[in-house]
Design a protein around this motif. Structure first.
Motif, mmCIF file in Angstrom:
data_model
loop_
_atom_site.group_PDB
_atom_site.id
_atom_site.type_symbol
_atom_site.label_atom_id
_atom_site.label_comp_id
_atom_site.label_asym_id
_atom_site.label_seq_id
_atom_site.Cartn_x
_atom_site.Cartn_y
_atom_site.Cartn_z
ATOM 1 N N GLY B 59 0.823 -1.218 0.142
ATOM 2 C CA GLY B 59 0.059 -0.062 0.020
ATOM 3 C C GLY B 59 1.082 1.117 -0.041
ATOM 4 N N ILE B 60 0.121 2.297 0.467
ATOM 5 C CA ILE B 60 0.904 3.528 0.447
ATOM 6 C C ILE B 60 1.654 3.684 1.825
ATOM 7 C CG2 ILE B 60 -0.816 4.817 -1.059
ATOM 8 C CD1 ILE B 60 -2.014 5.847 1.587
ATOM 9 N N ASN B 61 2.717 4.531 1.836
ATOM 10 C CA ASN B 61 3.383 5.142 2.777
ATOM 11 C C ASN B 61 4.220 3.802 3.361
ATOM 12 O OD1 ASN B 61 2.319 7.577 2.674
ATOM 13 N ND2 ASN B 61 0.671 7.051 4.121
ATOM 14 N N GLY B 62 4.714 2.921 2.381
ATOM 15 C CA GLY B 62 5.714 1.850 3.174
ATOM 16 C C GLY B 62 4.757 0.449 3.876
ATOM 17 N N PHE B 63 3.582 0.674 3.760
ATOM 18 C CA PHE B 63 2.625 -0.294 4.602
ATOM 19 C C PHE B 63 2.299 -1.537 3.556
ATOM 20 C CE2 PHE B 63 1.425 1.327 8.584
ATOM 21 C CZ PHE B 63 1.781 2.592 8.425
ATOM 22 N N GLU B 64 2.200 -2.729 4.108
ATOM 23 C CA GLU B 64 1.786 -3.946 3.524
ATOM 24 C C GLU B 64 1.071 -4.764 4.381
ATOM 25 O OE1 GLU B 64 5.484 -5.360 1.857
ATOM 26 O OE2 GLU B 64 5.590 -6.929 3.449
ATOM 27 N N ALA B 65 0.114 -5.662 3.584
ATOM 28 C CA ALA B 65 -0.770 -6.580 4.603
ATOM 29 C C ALA B 65 -0.493 -7.876 3.889
ATOM 30 C CB ALA B 65 -1.925 -6.071 4.785
ATOM 31 N N GLU B 66 -0.667 -9.027 4.572
ATOM 32 C CA GLU B 66 -0.807 -10.362 4.009
ATOM 33 C C GLU B 66 -2.050 -11.066 4.473
ATOM 34 O OE1 GLU B 66 2.539 -12.861 4.984
ATOM 35 O OE2 GLU B 66 2.254 -14.399 3.221
ATOM 36 N N PHE B 67 -2.739 -11.499 3.465
ATOM 37 C CA PHE B 67 -3.981 -12.393 3.304
ATOM 38 C C PHE B 67 -3.640 -13.784 3.697
ATOM 39 C CE2 PHE B 67 -8.187 -13.764 3.261
ATOM 40 C CZ PHE B 67 -8.372 -14.691 2.375
ATOM 41 N N LYS B 68 -3.999 -14.266 4.987
ATOM 42 C CA LYS B 68 -3.721 -15.560 5.392
ATOM 43 C C LYS B 68 -4.928 -16.310 5.600
ATOM 44 C CE LYS B 68 0.965 -15.151 7.078
ATOM 45 N NZ LYS B 68 1.947 -15.551 8.302
ATOM 46 N N SER B 70 -6.073 -19.566 6.006
ATOM 47 C CA SER B 70 -6.219 -20.403 7.041
ATOM 48 C C SER B 70 -6.093 -19.800 8.383
ATOM 49 C CB SER B 70 -4.792 -21.363 7.051
ATOM 50 O OG SER B 70 -3.627 -20.602 7.242
ATOM 51 N N GLU B 71 -5.688 -18.516 8.669
ATOM 52 C CA GLU B 71 -5.790 -18.079 9.797
ATOM 53 C C GLU B 71 -6.752 -16.853 10.115
ATOM 54 O OE1 GLU B 71 -0.873 -18.264 10.325
ATOM 55 O OE2 GLU B 71 -1.835 -16.516 10.764
ATOM 56 N N THR B 72 -7.570 -16.607 9.057
ATOM 57 C CA THR B 72 -8.563 -15.614 8.772
ATOM 58 C C THR B 72 -8.031 -14.357 9.119
ATOM 59 O OG1 THR B 72 -9.514 -16.055 10.870
ATOM 60 C CG2 THR B 72 -10.554 -17.338 8.845
ATOM 61 N N SER B 73 -6.667 -13.952 8.677
ATOM 62 C CA SER B 73 -5.931 -12.668 9.307
ATOM 63 C C SER B 73 -5.574 -11.833 8.015
ATOM 64 C CB SER B 73 -4.685 -13.147 10.010
ATOM 65 O OG SER B 73 -3.833 -13.816 9.211
ATOM 66 N N PHE B 74 -5.573 -10.549 8.265
ATOM 67 C CA PHE B 74 -5.120 -9.800 7.223
ATOM 68 C C PHE B 74 -4.317 -8.530 8.075
ATOM 69 C CE2 PHE B 74 -4.740 -8.070 3.137
ATOM 70 C CZ PHE B 74 -5.318 -6.549 3.114
ATOM 71 N N HIS B 75 -3.176 -8.976 8.604
ATOM 72 C CA HIS B 75 -2.325 -7.907 9.566
ATOM 73 C C HIS B 75 -1.558 -6.911 8.731
ATOM 74 C CE1 HIS B 75 -3.478 -10.859 12.644
ATOM 75 N NE2 HIS B 75 -2.408 -11.780 12.538
ATOM 76 N N LEU B 76 -1.534 -5.803 9.150
ATOM 77 C CA LEU B 76 -0.688 -4.800 8.552
ATOM 78 C C LEU B 76 0.737 -4.538 9.180
ATOM 79 C CD1 LEU B 76 -1.325 -2.064 6.692
ATOM 80 C CD2 LEU B 76 -1.732 -0.971 8.663
ATOM 81 N N THR B 77 1.493 -4.293 8.430
ATOM 82 C CA THR B 77 3.145 -4.180 8.798
ATOM 83 C C THR B 77 3.587 -3.088 8.168
ATOM 84 O OG1 THR B 77 3.946 -5.759 7.030
ATOM 85 C CG2 THR B 77 3.223 -6.665 9.310
ATOM 86 N N LYS B 78 4.784 -2.492 8.632
ATOM 87 C CA LYS B 78 5.644 -1.564 7.981
ATOM 88 C C LYS B 78 6.923 -1.804 8.734
ATOM 89 C CE LYS B 78 6.442 3.491 7.175
ATOM 90 N NZ LYS B 78 5.830 4.842 7.198
#
Lengths: 114, 111
Positions: B59-68, B70-78
């Motif tokens: 995404g913008i501003n250096g953020f990214e997220a991974e769709f998992k 099996s874990e029903t997760s979508f955590h945001l990281t930078k």
């Protein structure tokens, strides 16, 4: 410069008065939404409209009313029946209804009722 | 009905440290997932979205997220926090009938 405008930024009213919040978009989007934001509760949907002259209630429609007479405009009226009207109100739009499209948000109107 | 849970209403990191904001969702159909950022007294701005293409979304501003799935997760990281990242972050899940937002996570960045 395309976007969503909400006016006014801050609004103060006395209890018992109806008040109308303005929302205008020039993005040519079909769908428009109104959300209420309270601290720690995220966004809660009040009303949405997917096409002109049609709108549906969201989760917390009681005490609110809307109209959609023009594609670009979706005003929200907070009536005296709304028990706790003090909140931050956000208007949004998207090219179509709930789907892969993200919603584009206006800057919000902070309403204080005393 | 779909829903979103954001773990941690407040997260504090030091400038330059990793940012990790957690989001778990529930949905009966393949979801569309979004992260938004909100600065004080402003509207929400889209950071990134997942719509069933690549599972790692930038995404913008250096953020990214991974769709998992099996874990029903979508955590945001930078990888490295900046002072300007201090804001409230909202995860949202959408299907064809509804969009639901999490309660938000307020990120504080310490100098």
């Amino acid at each position: 410069d395309g976007g969503i405008t909400q006016s006014p930024k801050y609004l103060f009213r006395k209890e018992g008065q109806n008040v109308t919040l303005s929302c205008e978009q020039n993005l040519n989007h079909d769908a428009m939404y109104w959300y209420r934001q309270d601290p720690g509760q995220g966004l809660r949907l009040i009303y949405y409209s997917q096409i002109v002259n049609d709108f549906q209630k969201g989760d917390i429609a009681e005490g609110y009313s809307v109209s959609r007479e023009k594609k670009e405009s979706f005003p929200l009226t907070v009536t005296s029946a709304q028990k706790n009207p003090t909140a931050f109100y956000l208007c949004a739009s998207s090219p179509a209804g709930f789907s892969t499209y993200e919603q584009y948000f206006g800057p919000g109107t902070r309403l204080t009722v005393t | 009905a779909q829903s979103v849970t954001q773990l941690g209403s407040h997260v504090s990191v030091s400038e330059g440290a990793l940012v990790l904001l957690r989001c778990n969702y529930s949905s009966s159909v393949p979801p569309y997932l979004f992260w938004y950022v909100q600065y004080p007294n402003q509207g929400l701005q889209l950071l990134l979205k997942y719509t069933s293409a690549a599972t790692l979304v930038k995404g913008i501003n250096g953020f990214e997220a991974e769709f998992k799935k099996s874990e029903t997760s979508f955590h945001l990281t930078k990888p490295s926090a900046h002072m300007s990242d201090a804001a409230e972050y909202f995860c949202a899940v959408s299907d064809l009938n509804d969009m639901r937002f999490g309660a938000g996570t307020r990120l504080t960045v310490k100098p």
